[in-house]
Design a protein around this motif. Structure first.
Motif, mmCIF file in Angstrom:
data_model
loop_
_atom_site.group_PDB
_atom_site.id
_atom_site.type_symbol
_atom_site.label_atom_id
_atom_site.label_comp_id
_atom_site.label_asym_id
_atom_site.label_seq_id
_atom_site.Cartn_x
_atom_site.Cartn_y
_atom_site.Cartn_z
ATOM 1 N N PHE A 54 0.835 -1.195 0.000
ATOM 2 C CA PHE A 54 0.000 0.000 0.000
ATOM 3 C C PHE A 54 0.869 1.244 0.000
ATOM 4 C CE2 PHE A 54 -2.513 3.264 2.183
ATOM 5 C CZ PHE A 54 -3.661 3.238 1.419
ATOM 6 N N ASN A 55 0.918 1.947 -1.116
ATOM 7 C CA ASN A 55 1.662 3.198 -1.143
ATOM 8 C C ASN A 55 0.952 4.210 -2.042
ATOM 9 O OD1 ASN A 55 2.810 3.209 -3.955
ATOM 10 N ND2 ASN A 55 3.649 1.269 -3.216
ATOM 11 N N THR A 56 1.290 5.445 -1.833
ATOM 12 C CA THR A 56 0.536 6.505 -2.507
ATOM 13 C C THR A 56 0.613 6.393 -4.028
ATOM 14 O OG1 THR A 56 2.434 7.967 -2.241
ATOM 15 C CG2 THR A 56 0.675 8.138 -0.627
ATOM 16 N N ASN A 57 1.757 6.018 -4.541
ATOM 17 C CA ASN A 57 1.856 5.888 -5.994
ATOM 18 C C ASN A 57 0.916 4.813 -6.515
ATOM 19 O OD1 ASN A 57 3.835 7.882 -6.425
ATOM 20 N ND2 ASN A 57 5.435 6.456 -5.799
ATOM 21 N N ALA A 58 0.900 3.693 -5.824
ATOM 22 C CA ALA A 58 0.038 2.608 -6.256
ATOM 23 C C ALA A 58 -1.426 3.028 -6.216
ATOM 24 C CB ALA A 58 0.271 1.382 -5.367
ATOM 25 N N VAL A 59 -1.799 3.704 -5.164
ATOM 26 C CA VAL A 59 -3.193 4.139 -5.045
ATOM 27 C C VAL A 59 -3.538 5.101 -6.179
ATOM 28 C CG1 VAL A 59 -4.811 5.466 -3.642
ATOM 29 C CG2 VAL A 59 -3.309 3.796 -2.560
ATOM 30 N N ALA A 60 -2.645 6.058 -6.404
ATOM 31 C CA ALA A 60 -2.909 7.030 -7.470
ATOM 32 C C ALA A 60 -3.028 6.324 -8.811
ATOM 33 C CB ALA A 60 -1.800 8.076 -7.508
ATOM 34 N N SER A 88 -3.202 11.314 -10.827
ATOM 35 C CA SER A 88 -1.812 11.606 -10.502
ATOM 36 C C SER A 88 -1.616 11.690 -8.992
ATOM 37 C CB SER A 88 -1.391 12.931 -11.121
ATOM 38 O OG SER A 88 -2.049 13.986 -10.484
ATOM 39 N N VAL A 89 -0.378 11.477 -8.574
ATOM 40 C CA VAL A 89 -0.090 11.563 -7.139
ATOM 41 C C VAL A 89 -0.499 12.919 -6.592
ATOM 42 C CG1 VAL A 89 1.622 10.523 -5.644
ATOM 43 C CG2 VAL A 89 2.213 11.016 -8.013
ATOM 44 N N GLY A 90 -0.261 13.925 -7.398
ATOM 45 C CA GLY A 90 -0.607 15.274 -6.984
ATOM 46 C C GLY A 90 -2.064 15.382 -6.580
ATOM 47 N N LEU A 124 -3.996 13.032 -5.546
ATOM 48 C CA LEU A 124 -4.180 12.337 -4.278
ATOM 49 C C LEU A 124 -3.842 13.265 -3.122
ATOM 50 C CD1 LEU A 124 -3.002 8.739 -3.594
ATOM 51 C CD2 LEU A 124 -2.836 10.518 -1.885
ATOM 52 N N TYR A 125 -2.735 13.967 -3.251
ATOM 53 C CA TYR A 125 -2.306 14.836 -2.165
ATOM 54 C C TYR A 125 -3.147 16.096 -2.061
ATOM 55 C CZ TYR A 125 1.533 12.016 -0.640
ATOM 56 O OH TYR A 125 2.266 11.009 -0.095
ATOM 57 N N GLN A 126 -3.910 16.363 -3.089
ATOM 58 C CA GLN A 126 -4.828 17.492 -3.019
ATOM 59 C C GLN A 126 -5.977 17.170 -2.062
ATOM 60 O OE1 GLN A 126 -5.489 19.321 -6.718
ATOM 61 N NE2 GLN A 126 -5.976 21.133 -5.540
ATOM 62 N N TYR A 127 -6.317 15.919 -2.004
ATOM 63 C CA TYR A 127 -7.477 15.544 -1.193
ATOM 64 C C TYR A 127 -7.116 14.897 0.128
ATOM 65 C CZ TYR A 127 -10.032 16.810 -5.271
ATOM 66 O OH TYR A 127 -10.545 17.537 -6.297
ATOM 67 N N PHE A 128 -5.931 14.340 0.186
ATOM 68 C CA PHE A 128 -5.510 13.698 1.427
ATOM 69 C C PHE A 128 -4.112 14.166 1.770
ATOM 70 C CE2 PHE A 128 -8.624 11.010 -0.549
ATOM 71 C CZ PHE A 128 -9.473 10.712 0.493
ATOM 72 N N PRO A 129 -3.931 14.654 2.979
ATOM 73 C CA PRO A 129 -2.634 15.219 3.327
ATOM 74 C C PRO A 129 -1.500 14.207 3.311
ATOM 75 C CG PRO A 129 -4.090 15.106 5.234
ATOM 76 C CD PRO A 129 -4.925 14.800 4.030
ATOM 77 N N GLY A 130 -1.829 12.944 3.235
ATOM 78 C CA GLY A 130 -0.739 11.976 3.251
ATOM 79 C C GLY A 130 -1.289 10.573 3.276
ATOM 80 N N LYS A 131 -0.369 9.657 3.301
ATOM 81 C CA LYS A 131 -0.741 8.257 3.257
ATOM 82 C C LYS A 131 -1.672 7.886 4.407
ATOM 83 C CE LYS A 131 1.708 3.855 3.195
ATOM 84 N NZ LYS A 131 2.965 3.197 3.612
ATOM 85 N N GLN A 132 -1.311 8.315 5.583
ATOM 86 C CA GLN A 132 -2.101 7.878 6.727
ATOM 87 C C GLN A 132 -3.506 8.470 6.738
ATOM 88 O OE1 GLN A 132 -0.921 9.295 10.742
ATOM 89 N NE2 GLN A 132 0.791 10.260 9.706
ATOM 90 N N ALA A 133 -3.658 9.612 6.073
ATOM 91 C CA ALA A 133 -5.000 10.183 5.987
ATOM 92 C C ALA A 133 -5.895 9.253 5.166
ATOM 93 C CB ALA A 133 -4.933 11.556 5.335
ATOM 94 N N LEU A 134 -5.281 8.615 4.201
ATOM 95 C CA LEU A 134 -6.008 7.656 3.366
ATOM 96 C C LEU A 134 -6.451 6.476 4.223
ATOM 97 C CD1 LEU A 134 -6.468 8.186 0.463
ATOM 98 C CD2 LEU A 134 -4.277 7.158 -0.081
#
Lengths: 210, 210, 210, 210
Positions: C41-47, C53-55, C57-67
């Motif tokens: 489970f990592n941000t790139n994979a989720v995106a 894009s990863v960007g 993802l980070y627009q909506y969630f401040p980070g991995k743990q927020a997800l």
DNA sequence: TATGAATGAGACTTCATTCAT
DNA sequence: CATGAATGAAGTCTCATTCAT
């Protein structure tokens, strides 16, 4: 010749609305730079601070460095106005001394850096990183020309090139000392003005002697 | 070779190796900073320039700013050495003048900045952005102490605080003028040294008069 | 009091577009967690899985743990709804037995874990590693409060603290057994429901006896 | 049959030296896991904690997960020993009740998790992420076999498969409740032992009734 | 023109594993 | 065998810029 005539005439922006937007953005940029420093200066932050969308920012400025250039230009123009006044005053007192004229230069420089010290300091950093577009160069050379004019009157036999160098060095010297003084908090004191004047005169006396 | 030396376990068998790696990395960092400026300075670039993996870089430096700090420290140490020599020379000539001592200071500063001008200039920028770890501060205060010692001899009645301010200002002033001169290419000329000396003396004469 | 009233009022997500994006990302995160487990489970994979894009993802969630927190929160909310229904049903049948109420609890828990078993299992792992932001805690304590309410009715003389402990233990117990059952594939069978109910009643009977 | 005979005979590691190194590494791994949790568990940290080089670690363990597997195996072996004692005690008291035997099971499980609670908890997380090599499976199935043996005596008519499921579930149930109790700090109290025993009996009573 | 969601290159850093000494 | 320096893939996150609405 008046200070007005010395200053480059401003282009009047077309629409009142866009002019307001440009102003808003530029002021926001200044604030962000002051508050967050060079590191925290980014287009999104500026747009947010301006209460404007990034898209609009890019409508008026081709990119981040254009913003910095504009900030830079405006700072320079403020200095230009102060210097113009100093030159005018100097030229209105023909029998004054070099030291008196240099003091006027020092005062103008101090007044300039003290207006928004954090801004000017951060701007310095950014300017060094980005190579400035030609726009700001124009104002910069006008500043230099004014300084040349101010100190040139009292250093008659000097070659134009030598004068230019002296002008550039004087400004650099003043900025460095004022930065220190601002950081310490004594930039406003007369003693500091005297020290700065002394340094400039010491520098110029050697230049004159060559 | 003493028994001590024989019995003492080698601190690190690979010390020569790691020392070489540190040198390689630091030198690469210096080169990147010189060539790409503060903006292009990043850990990957440094590692690549050093012909080393990023991992190795991080083995020796906890992060990017540690690299900057080290570069800073080394630069400061060079200046420190030059200044120490200048102070020694000054103290060996008790009947000299303030101007002579200030000239030594100017020479040391010029020599320092001329060694790697682009590096020192870029370093200045980075230092402003990152707040330096305490390590470099130590060297910086030693530098200031040396300048205090150098100029203090000729400014007897001055309060310690005033001397400290004068020392800091002198260094800042020198850096600013030398930066200009380096950019123009006349930092090595005696005329420039004279101008810098003049500026410093002009500054200090006012300080002394207070 | 209805199940609706028991549930915390939901904030209505702002825009349709961003809401869709959030949904896409959250669902992608769920899928990645289900398919690749906590390790993958990592941000790139989720995106990538979200086709975004990863960007973004980070627009909506401040980070991995927020997800992770959001996934957790949603899971908890589902359970909350089921539990609320169970509580409602229990309170609508005042002369029922503890065993009947516990069965409702077991059913709710089974239904919950069976919805996305792999997800809930992987989530458990991640929650253990990351300390959850306070958001999810809120829902968690609501869940516990509901369980307290459900079992408290049949265990009158119990101190509130003891009830809280019993509720937390009951949930943990249920999760553990259901995990096993899901892995075996018999979580849906009535026999399993009976065993889980038995375990819970066995636990609670001792609690009640104290 | 004694506890000795029930335990799998240990292979004696070849060299005393390497055995010592293995012990050092395993203990270091345990400590790192306890202190830094699953997130902070890495081979470099383990090697450093063991005062050994990473290379040596890799000499004895093919990789990170082998370390985890070993830790897991050792934990399981401890439990195995306790369970063996419990079984022995149970078989020495033929006219006891199921509840008495289950209490022995509960005691063994509690004793096990309480030995190094943080370790066992972190281990759980890691095990879930990594798929365990076959090594640990052996011990795990022995544990299950022992539980089958312990509870099978009092549940005569049950099919072997059903018994296996009951054993696995019982262990999972016990672990979940003990984890909670350890976190709360009352795992040692008789009241908790009673609750755990109650839960297990409740579960088994349903199993038996089928 | 204004908006701001979306993009994605690129920066920083970690850590499992290898290999020359 | 032991060492630990070296590696580099992989992961997290930022931000300048674009573009559909």
């Amino acid at each position: 010749m008046t200070a007005q005539a010395i200053l480059t005439p401003r282009k009047t922006p077309a629409q009142g609305r866009s002019r307001a937007m440009v102003e808003t953005i530029v002021e926001a940029a200044a604030r962000v730079l002051e508050e967050a420093g060079a590191a925290g200066f980014n287009t999104n932050a500026v747009a947010a601070r301006a209460g404007v969308s990034v898209g609009s920012l890019y409508q008026y400025f081709p990119g981040k460095q254009a913003l910095v250039a504009e900030l830079s230009r405006r700072g320079a123009e403020t200095l230009l106005a102060d210097l113009a006044a100093a030159v005018e005053a100097a030229e209105a007192a023909p029998e004054g001394s070099l030291r008196e004229d240099v003091r006027r230069l020092a005062q103008a420089a101090i007044a300039w850096q003290c207006r928004r010290p954090a801004l000017e300091r951060a701007l310095d950093q950014m300017e060094a990183g980005l190579d400035l577009p030609t726009d700001a160069r124009g104002t910069a050379s006008q500043i230099q020309a004014l300084i040349v004019r101010l100190i040139g009157r009292r250093l008659p036999g000097l070659a134009p090139d030598a004068l230019s160098v002296a002008a550039a060095d004087s400004l650099a010297l003043a900025r460095a000392l004022i930065d220190q003084a601002v950081a310490r908090g004594d930039a406003h004191e007369p003693a500091f003005e005297a020290r700065l004047t002394g340094a400039l005169c010491g520098y110029l006396s050697v230049v004159a002697a060559v």
